[in-house]
Design a protein around this motif. Structure first.
Motif, PDB file in Angstrom:
ATOM      1  N   LEU A   1       0.848  -1.192   0.000  1.00  0.00           N
ATOM      2  CA  LEU A   1       0.000   0.000   0.000  1.00  0.00           C
ATOM      3  C   LEU A   1       0.881   1.239   0.000  1.00  0.00           C
ATOM      4  O   LEU A   1       2.071   1.166   0.297  1.00  0.00           O
ATOM      5  N   VAL A   2       0.308   2.359  -0.371  1.00  0.00           N
ATOM      6  CA  VAL A   2       1.058   3.612  -0.368  1.00  0.00           C
ATOM      7  C   VAL A   2       1.448   3.925   1.077  1.00  0.00           C
ATOM      8  O   VAL A   2       0.581   3.957   1.956  1.00  0.00           O
ATOM      9  N   PRO A   3       2.736   4.130   1.357  1.00  0.00           N
ATOM     10  CA  PRO A   3       3.166   4.330   2.744  1.00  0.00           C
ATOM     11  C   PRO A   3       2.546   5.579   3.369  1.00  0.00           C
ATOM     12  O   PRO A   3       2.371   6.600   2.705  1.00  0.00           O
ATOM     13  N   SER A   4       2.235   5.479   4.652  1.00  0.00           N
ATOM     14  CA  SER A   4       1.789   6.641   5.420  1.00  0.00           C
ATOM     15  C   SER A   4       3.013   7.413   5.928  1.00  0.00           C
ATOM     16  O   SER A   4       4.143   6.968   5.771  1.00  0.00           O
TER      17      SER A   4
ATOM     18  N   ILE B   1       1.245  -2.767  -4.914  1.00  0.00           N
ATOM     19  CA  ILE B   1       0.302  -1.893  -4.212  1.00  0.00           C
ATOM     20  C   ILE B   1      -1.136  -2.211  -4.598  1.00  0.00           C
ATOM     21  O   ILE B   1      -1.502  -2.201  -5.773  1.00  0.00           O
ATOM     22  N   GLU B   2      -1.947  -2.488  -3.559  1.00  0.00           N
ATOM     23  CA  GLU B   2      -3.358  -2.800  -3.735  1.00  0.00           C
ATOM     24  C   GLU B   2      -4.252  -1.711  -3.175  1.00  0.00           C
ATOM     25  O   GLU B   2      -5.449  -1.695  -3.431  1.00  0.00           O
ATOM     26  N   ARG B   3      -3.659  -0.792  -2.398  1.00  0.00           N
ATOM     27  CA  ARG B   3      -4.504   0.178  -1.695  1.00  0.00           C
ATOM     28  C   ARG B   3      -3.813   1.530  -1.553  1.00  0.00           C
ATOM     29  O   ARG B   3      -2.608   1.597  -1.303  1.00  0.00           O
TER      30      ARG B   3
ATOM     31  N   ASN C   1       1.184  -1.726 -10.790  1.00  0.00           N
ATOM     32  CA  ASN C   1       0.879  -2.216  -9.455  1.00  0.00           C
ATOM     33  C   ASN C   1      -0.346  -3.125  -9.520  1.00  0.00           C
ATOM     34  O   ASN C   1      -0.639  -3.677 -10.588  1.00  0.00           O
ATOM     35  N   LYS C   2      -1.057  -3.308  -8.402  1.00  0.00           N
ATOM     36  CA  LYS C   2      -2.183  -4.246  -8.363  1.00  0.00           C
ATOM     37  C   LYS C   2      -3.458  -3.561  -7.885  1.00  0.00           C
ATOM     38  O   LYS C   2      -4.295  -4.165  -7.211  1.00  0.00           O
ATOM     39  N   LEU C   3      -3.617  -2.294  -8.248  1.00  0.00           N
ATOM     40  CA  LEU C   3      -4.816  -1.552  -7.878  1.00  0.00           C
ATOM     41  C   LEU C   3      -6.000  -2.028  -8.707  1.00  0.00           C
ATOM     42  O   LEU C   3      -5.927  -2.060  -9.938  1.00  0.00           O
TER      43      LEU C   3
END
Length: 314
Positions: free
Chosen positions: A156-159, A175-177, A198-200
């Protein structure tokens, strides 16, 4: 009088001793450096550029005090080595740090504490996942505008990305989210976001995923994912110039999905890529692209057929 010394492509195992203190640029790429100790860069206080790519360096053989004499160093390249963590003791003066093609698995809370002037960090082709990036690693950096985390192991996109971030490259991860509000704290706001390959699939993109970037986003690349529709929030991006949605599984383009019909300002989109989806161009309303400057800027062909979709399922 010597300012630049290039020693690339030799068989050096250590940094040569007694280098001239006048050096501003030193390149020892593609050698066999096995160690950097606390005297390796002694007296090189004028050095601005240092390149040590393609060697045998790691955190185990790089002394944390090695870089302390380099009080003017702006540009450091350590790609293609064997670092598992970001090396310690980086100079306070550093503006650009390149650590591509290493084995980096984590970014600790303190590793960037001294490098408060960093503007660019490249960590592509490493082994990072979002859980190994400490929340306070770089969120408070005021000058860090560009981060490249492409070809890592992110889901996922890092916070907790830097507040000052403008340019974020996340190409070729898993990345799925895109978490909601992940860009909301940024000031003046994210302008360039690359999420290609990615895997969005759309379920991982929330209505609030792009919150905070609506007025700032200039270029958004979501091509080569598994999107079934245009993600929500794109039509709220008032400054968007380039949008890539090609090579997904999008079937239709509703009127309001890309362009806000209530927006009265000038058309902003300069280029829109939608090819290699499952869209029937005959069924797309002309008003769907009202925010695109010229119809020739929209790429809609070729499209995939349902037959090819059935083949991929089988």
């Amino acid at each position: 009088m010597l300012n630049r010394l290039y020693l690339d492509g030799n068989l050096l195992e250590v940094v040569p001793p007694d280098l001239p203190p006048t050096l501003q640029e030193l390149k020892i790429n593609e050698n066999q450096l096995k160690e950097i100790d606390d005297n390796s860069f002694r007296d090189l206080s004028s050095l601005v550029i240092l390149e040590l790519e393609g060697n045998l360096l790691s955190e185990g053989n790089t002394d944390p005090l090695a870089f302390s004499p380099l009080i003017q160093l702006s540009y450091l390249r350590l790609g293609r080595n064997h670092f598992r963590t970001v090396p310690q003791g980086l100079p306070r003066s550093l503006l650009e740090l390149h650590l591509e093609n290493n084995l980096i698995e984590e970014i600790s809370e303190t590793v960037f504490n001294q490098t408060i002037n960093l503007n660019l960090v490249s960590l592509r082709h490493n082994k990072l996942d979002e859980s190994r990036i400490a929340p306070l690693a770089w969120i408070n950096h005021r000058h860090l505008e560009s981060i490249d985390l492409s070809h890592n192991e992110l889901y996922l996109v890092p916070s907790y990305l830097p507040r000052s971030l403008v340019h974020l490259v996340l190409v070729g991860n898993n990345i799925e989210r895109i978490p909601g509000y992940v860009f909301a704290h940024m000031d003046p706001g994210l302008e360039y976001l690359y999420l290609s390959y990615n895997k969005l699939d759309g379920e991982g993109i929330e209505p609030e995923s792009f919150f905070g970037s609506y007025d700032s986003m200039v270029e958004l690349c979501l091509d080569n994912n598994q999107l079934l529709s245009v993600p929500s929030g794109i039509n709220a991006m008032t400054n968007l110039h380039f949008l890539r949605l090609n090579n997904n599984k999008i079937r239709s383009i509703p009127d309001e999905s890309i362009c806000d019909p209530n927006h009265n300002g000038d058309a902003t989109l300069v280029a829109l890529r939608l090819e290699n989806n499952y869209i029937d161009p005959q069924k797309v309303s002309p008003t769907a692209f009202s925010c695109v400057r010229a119809s020739s800027s929209v790429v809609l062909k070729p499209q995939k057929s349902d037959r090819s979709l059935r083949k991929t399922k089988n």
